[in-house]
Write a protein that holds these residues in place. Sequence first.
Motif, PDB file in Angstrom:
ATOM      1  N   GLY A  74      43.371  43.645  86.512  1.00  0.00           N
ATOM      2  CA  GLY A  74      42.153  44.451  85.656  1.00  0.00           C
ATOM      3  C   GLY A  74      40.877  43.871  85.456  1.00  0.00           C
ATOM      4  N   ILE A  75      40.627  42.783  86.298  1.00  0.00           N
ATOM      5  CA  ILE A  75      39.198  42.231  85.736  1.00  0.00           C
ATOM      6  C   ILE A  75      38.403  42.622  87.119  1.00  0.00           C
ATOM      7  CG2 ILE A  75      38.007  40.044  85.552  1.00  0.00           C
ATOM      8  CD1 ILE A  75      40.764  38.878  84.573  1.00  0.00           C
ATOM      9  N   TYR A  76      37.398  43.247  86.918  1.00  0.00           N
ATOM     10  CA  TYR A  76      36.499  43.959  87.753  1.00  0.00           C
ATOM     11  C   TYR A  76      35.000  43.054  87.720  1.00  0.00           C
ATOM     12  CZ  TYR A  76      40.045  47.255  89.096  1.00  0.00           C
ATOM     13  OH  TYR A  76      41.106  47.879  89.643  1.00  0.00           O
ATOM     14  N   LEU A  77      34.554  42.921  88.806  1.00  0.00           N
ATOM     15  CA  LEU A  77      33.083  42.440  88.911  1.00  0.00           C
ATOM     16  C   LEU A  77      32.556  43.513  90.041  1.00  0.00           C
ATOM     17  CD1 LEU A  77      31.133  40.425  87.896  1.00  0.00           C
ATOM     18  CD2 LEU A  77      31.877  38.969  89.981  1.00  0.00           C
ATOM     19  N   VAL A  78      31.427  44.064  89.436  1.00  0.00           N
ATOM     20  CA  VAL A  78      30.780  45.088  90.258  1.00  0.00           C
ATOM     21  C   VAL A  78      31.649  46.029  90.834  1.00  0.00           C
ATOM     22  CG1 VAL A  78      28.673  45.416  91.872  1.00  0.00           C
ATOM     23  CG2 VAL A  78      28.916  43.067  90.535  1.00  0.00           C
ATOM     24  N   ASN A  79      32.521  46.546  90.324  1.00  0.00           N
ATOM     25  CA  ASN A  79      33.355  47.425  90.814  1.00  0.00           C
ATOM     26  C   ASN A  79      34.625  47.083  91.686  1.00  0.00           C
ATOM     27  OD1 ASN A  79      34.148  50.455  90.740  1.00  0.00           O
ATOM     28  ND2 ASN A  79      33.316  50.665  93.013  1.00  0.00           N
ATOM     29  N   LEU A  80      34.578  45.866  92.118  1.00  0.00           N
ATOM     30  CA  LEU A  80      35.542  45.220  92.885  1.00  0.00           C
ATOM     31  C   LEU A  80      36.628  44.361  91.895  1.00  0.00           C
ATOM     32  CD1 LEU A  80      33.843  43.795  95.983  1.00  0.00           C
ATOM     33  CD2 LEU A  80      35.348  45.843  96.051  1.00  0.00           C
ATOM     34  N   PRO A  81      37.960  44.159  92.337  1.00  0.00           N
ATOM     35  CA  PRO A  81      38.952  43.367  91.604  1.00  0.00           C
ATOM     36  C   PRO A  81      38.297  42.052  91.792  1.00  0.00           C
ATOM     37  CG  PRO A  81      39.847  44.872  93.011  1.00  0.00           C
ATOM     38  CD  PRO A  81      38.479  45.106  93.238  1.00  0.00           C
ATOM     39  N   ILE A  82      38.783  41.258  90.769  1.00  0.00           N
ATOM     40  CA  ILE A  82      38.481  39.816  91.069  1.00  0.00           C
ATOM     41  C   ILE A  82      39.223  39.212  91.883  1.00  0.00           C
ATOM     42  CG2 ILE A  82      40.359  38.929  89.179  1.00  0.00           C
ATOM     43  CD1 ILE A  82      36.510  37.649  89.570  1.00  0.00           C
ATOM     44  N   GLU A  83      40.335  39.758  92.396  1.00  0.00           N
ATOM     45  CA  GLU A  83      41.205  39.252  93.350  1.00  0.00           C
ATOM     46  C   GLU A  83      40.442  39.438  94.817  1.00  0.00           C
ATOM     47  OE1 GLU A  83      44.040  40.719  90.057  1.00  0.00           O
ATOM     48  OE2 GLU A  83      42.121  41.340  91.033  1.00  0.00           O
ATOM     49  N   GLU A  84      39.747  40.643  94.978  1.00  0.00           N
ATOM     50  CA  GLU A  84      38.886  40.798  96.053  1.00  0.00           C
ATOM     51  C   GLU A  84      37.863  39.707  96.313  1.00  0.00           C
ATOM     52  OE1 GLU A  84      38.153  43.347  99.561  1.00  0.00           O
ATOM     53  OE2 GLU A  84      39.864  42.566  98.620  1.00  0.00           O
ATOM     54  N   TRP A  85      37.223  39.355  95.264  1.00  0.00           N
ATOM     55  CA  TRP A  85      36.337  38.430  95.271  1.00  0.00           C
ATOM     56  C   TRP A  85      36.647  36.931  95.756  1.00  0.00           C
ATOM     57  CZ3 TRP A  85      31.018  38.775  94.420  1.00  0.00           C
ATOM     58  CH2 TRP A  85      30.349  39.949  93.860  1.00  0.00           C
ATOM     59  N   MET A  86      38.066  36.807  95.134  1.00  0.00           N
ATOM     60  CA  MET A  86      38.792  35.674  95.624  1.00  0.00           C
ATOM     61  C   MET A  86      39.094  35.543  96.939  1.00  0.00           C
ATOM     62  SD  MET A  86      38.496  33.426  93.012  1.00  0.00           S
ATOM     63  CE  MET A  86      36.894  34.131  93.078  1.00  0.00           C
ATOM     64  N   PHE A  87      39.492  36.692  97.572  1.00  0.00           N
ATOM     65  CA  PHE A  87      39.855  36.941  98.987  1.00  0.00           C
ATOM     66  C   PHE A  87      38.755  36.361  99.612  1.00  0.00           C
ATOM     67  CE2 PHE A  87      39.356  39.321 102.711  1.00  0.00           C
ATOM     68  CZ  PHE A  87      40.783  38.987 103.387  1.00  0.00           C
ATOM     69  N   PHE A  88      37.488  36.679  99.525  1.00  0.00           N
ATOM     70  CA  PHE A  88      36.504  36.242 100.439  1.00  0.00           C
ATOM     71  C   PHE A  88      35.961  34.691 100.394  1.00  0.00           C
ATOM     72  CE2 PHE A  88      35.701  40.888 100.107  1.00  0.00           C
ATOM     73  CZ  PHE A  88      35.592  40.944 101.565  1.00  0.00           C
ATOM     74  N   VAL A  89      36.830  34.070  99.210  1.00  0.00           N
ATOM     75  CA  VAL A  89      36.389  32.539  99.146  1.00  0.00           C
ATOM     76  C   VAL A  89      37.515  31.882  99.810  1.00  0.00           C
ATOM     77  CG1 VAL A  89      36.316  30.715  97.527  1.00  0.00           C
ATOM     78  CG2 VAL A  89      35.143  32.889  96.861  1.00  0.00           C
ATOM     79  N   CYS A  90      38.656  32.431  99.452  1.00  0.00           N
ATOM     80  CA  CYS A  90      40.111  31.667 100.001  1.00  0.00           C
ATOM     81  C   CYS A  90      40.218  31.845 101.419  1.00  0.00           C
ATOM     82  CB  CYS A  90      41.233  32.045  99.267  1.00  0.00           C
ATOM     83  SG  CYS A  90      40.894  31.774  97.506  1.00  0.00           S
ATOM     84  N   ILE A  91      40.379  33.078 101.876  1.00  0.00           N
ATOM     85  CA  ILE A  91      40.858  33.430 103.210  1.00  0.00           C
ATOM     86  C   ILE A  91      39.798  32.864 104.416  1.00  0.00           C
ATOM     87  CG2 ILE A  91      41.309  35.286 104.902  1.00  0.00           C
ATOM     88  CD1 ILE A  91      43.307  34.750 102.714  1.00  0.00           C
ATOM     89  N   PRO A  92      38.321  33.308 104.284  1.00  0.00           N
ATOM     90  CA  PRO A  92      37.459  32.459 105.068  1.00  0.00           C
ATOM     91  C   PRO A  92      37.574  30.896 105.204  1.00  0.00           C
ATOM     92  CG  PRO A  92      36.099  34.128 104.199  1.00  0.00           C
ATOM     93  CD  PRO A  92      37.554  33.906 103.232  1.00  0.00           C
ATOM     94  N   TYR A  93      37.962  30.280 104.243  1.00  0.00           N
ATOM     95  CA  TYR A  93      37.791  28.806 104.046  1.00  0.00           C
ATOM     96  C   TYR A  93      39.135  28.352 104.817  1.00  0.00           C
ATOM     97  CZ  TYR A  93      38.519  24.065 102.222  1.00  0.00           C
ATOM     98  OH  TYR A  93      38.814  22.858 101.995  1.00  0.00           O
ATOM     99  N   ALA A  94      40.015  29.060 104.417  1.00  0.00           N
ATOM    100  CA  ALA A  94      41.503  28.518 105.110  1.00  0.00           C
ATOM    101  C   ALA A  94      41.442  28.765 106.653  1.00  0.00           C
ATOM    102  CB  ALA A  94      42.659  29.414 104.412  1.00  0.00           C
ATOM    103  N   CYS A  95      40.865  29.942 106.944  1.00  0.00           N
ATOM    104  CA  CYS A  95      40.583  30.288 108.429  1.00  0.00           C
ATOM    105  C   CYS A  95      39.691  29.100 109.269  1.00  0.00           C
ATOM    106  CB  CYS A  95      40.256  31.576 108.739  1.00  0.00           C
ATOM    107  SG  CYS A  95      41.390  32.950 108.298  1.00  0.00           S
TER     108      CYS A  95
END
Length: 197
Positions: free
Chosen positions: A27-48
């Motif tokens: 339920g935490i949003y930043l600029v209309n995006l869930p915080i989970e989506e922001w974390m996705f763009f940190v974790c997934i590219p790093y892991a890849c």
Amino acid sequence: MMLFFIPWDIVFTANGYWGFNPDYLTGIYLVNLPIEEWMFFVCIPYACIFTHYALLHYFPNWKLSENLTSAITFILIALFFLLIVLFYDRWYPVINFGYAVLLLLLVLHYRKDLLQQFYLTFLVMLIPFFIVNGILTGSFIEEQVVWYDNTQNMGIRMVTIPLEDSVYAMTMILTPLVLLEYFDSKFSKSTSKLSKS
């Protein structure tokens, strides 16, 4: 990478081209995006990217020939361009494939050697991609975490995953990888000049 993908995500979410099931979110949003989506763009590219370099560490000579790399790239560019023409009125294929065409042309011209390795490592990364993205789009769970408006994509699914997502994943990994290699080479050159002086 986030400078391009986050605004894209914000616009697509705001227009309802895709969205997120609140039942799975904090339920935490930043600029209309869930915080989970922001974390996705940190974790997934790093892991890849970590996976890319780990594979090259264990298989240092793992790469395609220059001719095969060029052929694959031109086939992909032609295919993406054709799909843009066929689905010109749908935002996801137009933006997604349009960016892929530009990125592949640039990398082919300036860093073909990177593509020679990346195509192989990306094939390996597709294994966790199909598992994770499959779950996010509704495989193995009652409701999907991420939903899509099929009027804005091609409507072709790989089980539950929109076909466009595989190209999205490719550019999302290739973009930071190219930038990392570029800045690494710049840093190495400047360090070399300093050590000589």
